[in-house]
Structure formats: C-alpha cells, structure tokens
Design an enzyme around this catalytic site. Structure first.
Site, PDB file in Angstrom:
ATOM      1  N   LYS A 136      -2.028  -1.641  -3.953  1.00 11.90           N
ATOM      2  CA  LYS A 136      -2.905  -0.117  -3.866  1.00 11.90           C
ATOM      3  C   LYS A 136      -1.996   0.871  -3.980  1.00 11.90           C
ATOM      4  O   LYS A 136      -1.157   1.083  -3.157  1.00 11.90           O
ATOM      5  CB  LYS A 136      -3.707  -0.366  -2.475  1.00 11.90           C
ATOM      6  CG  LYS A 136      -4.544   0.650  -2.094  1.00 11.90           C
ATOM      7  CD  LYS A 136      -4.935   0.746  -0.814  1.00 11.90           C
ATOM      8  CE  LYS A 136      -5.824   2.090  -0.388  1.00 11.90           C
ATOM      9  NZ  LYS A 136      -6.496   2.062   0.931  1.00 11.90           N
ATOM     10  N   LYS A 160       0.963  -1.112   0.085  1.00 14.67           N
ATOM     11  CA  LYS A 160       0.054   0.057   0.306  1.00 14.67           C
ATOM     12  C   LYS A 160       0.864   1.142   0.107  1.00 14.67           C
ATOM     13  O   LYS A 160       1.680   1.344   0.810  1.00 14.67           O
ATOM     14  CB  LYS A 160      -1.134  -0.034   1.258  1.00 14.67           C
ATOM     15  CG  LYS A 160      -1.977   1.424   1.177  1.00 14.67           C
ATOM     16  CD  LYS A 160      -2.849   1.118   2.540  1.00 14.67           C
ATOM     17  CE  LYS A 160      -3.409   2.590   2.547  1.00 14.67           C
ATOM     18  NZ  LYS A 160      -4.610   2.483   3.577  1.00 14.67           N
TER      19      LYS A 160
HETATM   20  C1  PBG Z   1      -6.975   3.858   5.456  1.00 13.15           C
HETATM   21  C2  PBG Z   1      -7.472   3.330   3.998  1.00 13.15           C
HETATM   22  C3  PBG Z   1      -7.423   4.255   2.928  1.00 13.15           C
HETATM   23  C4  PBG Z   1      -8.069   3.644   2.225  1.00 13.15           C
HETATM   24  C5  PBG Z   1      -8.573   2.419   2.398  1.00 13.15           C
HETATM   25  N1  PBG Z   1      -8.242   2.295   3.533  1.00 13.15           N
HETATM   26  C6  PBG Z   1      -6.877   5.794   2.773  1.00 13.15           C
HETATM   27  C7  PBG Z   1      -5.719   5.956   3.561  1.00 13.15           C
HETATM   28  O1  PBG Z   1      -4.934   5.165   3.692  1.00 13.15           O
HETATM   29  O2  PBG Z   1      -5.405   7.407   3.941  1.00 13.15           O
HETATM   30  C8  PBG Z   1      -8.093   4.364   0.546  1.00 13.15           C
HETATM   31  C9  PBG Z   1      -8.998   3.833  -0.407  1.00 13.15           C
HETATM   32  C10 PBG Z   1      -9.328   4.653  -1.422  1.00 13.15           C
HETATM   33  O3  PBG Z   1      -8.936   5.794  -1.717  1.00 13.15           O
HETATM   34  O4  PBG Z   1     -10.290   4.050  -2.252  1.00 13.15           O
HETATM   35  N2  PBG Z   1      -7.165   2.870   6.290  1.00 13.15           N
END
Ligand code: PBG
Length: 326
Positions: free
Chosen positions: A248, A195
């Site tokens: 991601k 991520k």
């Molecule tokens: C945070 C989380 C995020 C997303 C999913 N879980 C955002 C972040 O890390 O700030 C983002 C998903 C998206 O943008 O569709 N736990």
C-alpha cells in the site's frame, strides 16, 4: 523476411482473447466502505467524488447493491465523532460501538460476504496516530495490547478477516495470539505488510477526519525510497501468522507488489488508495482522461504486477461494468 510478427496475435478480438495474460474479476476486488453513526446518511467525500460515508442503514443497502453485482468482499472504516476519541482509543473495543454493531448486522444479513476490518488506533485516537503517543513518540510495545483488544472485539463482532494497518512491530503475532486465546482461530489476518508513509492517503484522512494532530507517520510507515525493506516486513508478517500480505499504495509501488509476489506463497493484496483513485477521477471529471478506458487499465496494471487481490474505491463501478471480468 520477417518470420516473427507479434502483431499476428493482436489482429482480432478472438485472438487477443486467447493471448490475454492477465484477468480481473469482481471476486478479486475488495470495496472499502466508510461508516458513520446515525441514520439515513449518505455524504459524499469532497476529495473522493463518487465515494460516500454511510450510516448503518444506508450501508446495508449499499452492500446489497454490491452483492447483486457479484462483489462479495468489503473492508470497513469507521468515521468516529471527535468527542468519542481519546488518547488510548477506548471506543475501538466497546462492544456496543456502532462499527462493531454494523459488522454484526452485515454478517447476519449477508453471511456469505467477506467482511474485513481495520485495526489501528487512528480513527479513534485524539492524537490521530495509529499507535499510542507519549511525549511526541509513537510507542510500539504499549500499542500492541490495545490492538489486541480491538482485534478480539472485531472478531467477536463477526469480521471474517482483520486488517492491521498500524505498522507497529510484532503486531501480527500479538494479534494472532490474542485471537487464538479467545477461540477465534478462524478469523484471518490481512496484514498491511509494506505500508508506506505516502502522500496518497489525503482523501481517506478527509473522510475519517483522522489526520495526525502533530508530526507525521514516518517512524512507523515505510520510507517510499525502500524496496528490499518490504521483504523484511513480509518475512516477519508471514512468520507471525498473516494469511495475506498487502502492499500500500498500489500504483506507485508496483515494483514492491511484484517483489512480494515473487518471494511469497501467500496471496498478495494491493491497496489502490484514496489519492490514487482521486487522481484518476479528477482527470476524468475534467475530461482529460476517459474513465471507461482508464479505470480497467489501471486495475489490470496492479493485477499484472502480481496482486491477487485489489482494494479499490472503483470496485463497485468495475463490477457494474464487468461482472464477467476483463
Ligand atoms: C490508517 C489507514 C490509512 C488508510 C487505511 N488505513 C491512512 C493512514 O495511514 O493515514 C488509507 C487508505 C486510503 O488512502 O485509501 N490506519
């Protein structure tokens, strides 16, 4: 004389059909859903047109519609009111919280669906970070017990799989152990393995009002410049007991999806994140791109890169148009 003519395999729909290398069906998709407390609510996310925050009652209706389209997989994110947020995310593991409550309702009404949770502190944290903050630092080991408590509460509520999105070191093993100790050996873990600290999460943070109050997420989410580092995360998550590995965002990291697919035997998931969906939607709403053609092409590209599973805000629209797949 030309003996090789690739165009022969493109000359009719029937021949193109036989020569198609990549297929995508609704069964490969996970639809992210935002839930907020209350009743009879359905509020559109400003930066993600067509996507809504639902109260538990309207959410059940939405899921029913999706199930009727052949969409069976959902990942649920809570929009928590500010007064319930604190530094240690206590609300996340209160068994009567609306997120766990609605999970129970969904699984009792639709036992055949696959319901996936989000494990991270940010929706419940007054600091807006995925981990515990002390003097501006995101603490790793002190965060793990909080994630474990949240995970056990979610497994108890009936989630089929948990999605740790926090990027703390060692969290998959810590969560797996806590689940097993509480008898939740069947609850799976969809690990957010690679991520990245991406600009593409903007609309999601709007939806949950979960942007960090200070600093950024670069000390725990991955550096967008790095590819091989994803292999280290994949190796750790696999050893610690992950059931699926996720990359991601998806579109800007197709190389990473491909790399994990080549190097792992676990199913690979890719999160087509809010900002990536918003870009396409905005261009289509301006008349600059044709949604009907661009949407399936974009999802196919993620699958072609190696994703077995795709999390996308377009899941319902895809299923509505292509129930039998493309
Ligand atoms: C945070 C989380 C995020 C997303 C999913 N879980 C955002 C972040 O890390 O700030 C983002 C998903 C998206 O943008 O569709 N736990």
């Amino acid at each position: 004389m030309m003996t090789r003519r690739p165009r022969r395999n493109r000359q009719s729909a029937a021949i193109r059909g036989m020569a198609t290398e990549t297929h995508l069906h609704p069964q490969h998709l996970i639809f992210p859903l935002f839930v907020l407390d209350g009743s009879n609510l359905r509020s559109e996310i400003r930066s993600l047109p067509g996507i809504y925050r639902f109260s538990p009652d309207t959410l059940l209706h939405e899921i029913e519609e999706c199930m009727n389209l052949g969409l069976t997989n959902f990942i649920l994110f809570p929009a928590v009111a500010d007064h319930l947020k604190d530094t240690t995310a206590t609300y996340s593991y209160l068994s009567e919280n609306f997120y766990l409550q609605v999970a129970r309702d969904i699984k009792s009404r639709f036992p055949e669906c696959c319901l996936i949770s989000d494990v991270a502190m940010d929706p419940y944290s007054s600091d807006g970070h995925d981990g515990l903050v002390r003097n501006g630092e995101i603490l790793n080991d002190e965060t793990l017990p909080i994630l474990a408590k949240m995970s056990v509460a979610q497994a108890d509520a009936g989630f089929d799989m948990l999605g740790p999105s926090d990027m703390m070191d060692g969290r998959i093993g810590h969560i797996r152990q806590a689940l097993d100790e509480h008898g939740f050996t069947k609850t799976g873990i969809l690990a957010y393995t690679a991520k990245y600290a991406s600009a593409m999460y903007g609309p999601f943070r709007d939806a949950l009002d979960s942007a960090p109050k200070s600093g950024d997420k670069k000390t725990y989410q991955m550096n967008p410049a790095n590819q091989r580092e994803a292999l280290i995360e994949a190796e750790l998550d696999t050893a610690e007991g992950a059931d699926m590995l996720m990359v991601k965002p998806a579109l800007h990291y197709l190389d990473v999806i491909h790399l994990l697919k080549e190097n792992s035997d676990l199913p690979i998931a890719a999160y087509h994140v809010s900002g990536e969906c918003a870009m396409l939607r905005a261009a289509c709403n301006n008349g600059w791109l044709d949604f009907e053609r661009a949407m399936p092409e974009v999802l196919l590209s993620i699958r072609r890169a190696g994703a077995d599973v795709i999390l996308t805000y377009f899941a319902k629209e895809f299923a509505g148009r292509y129930r039998g797949g493309v």
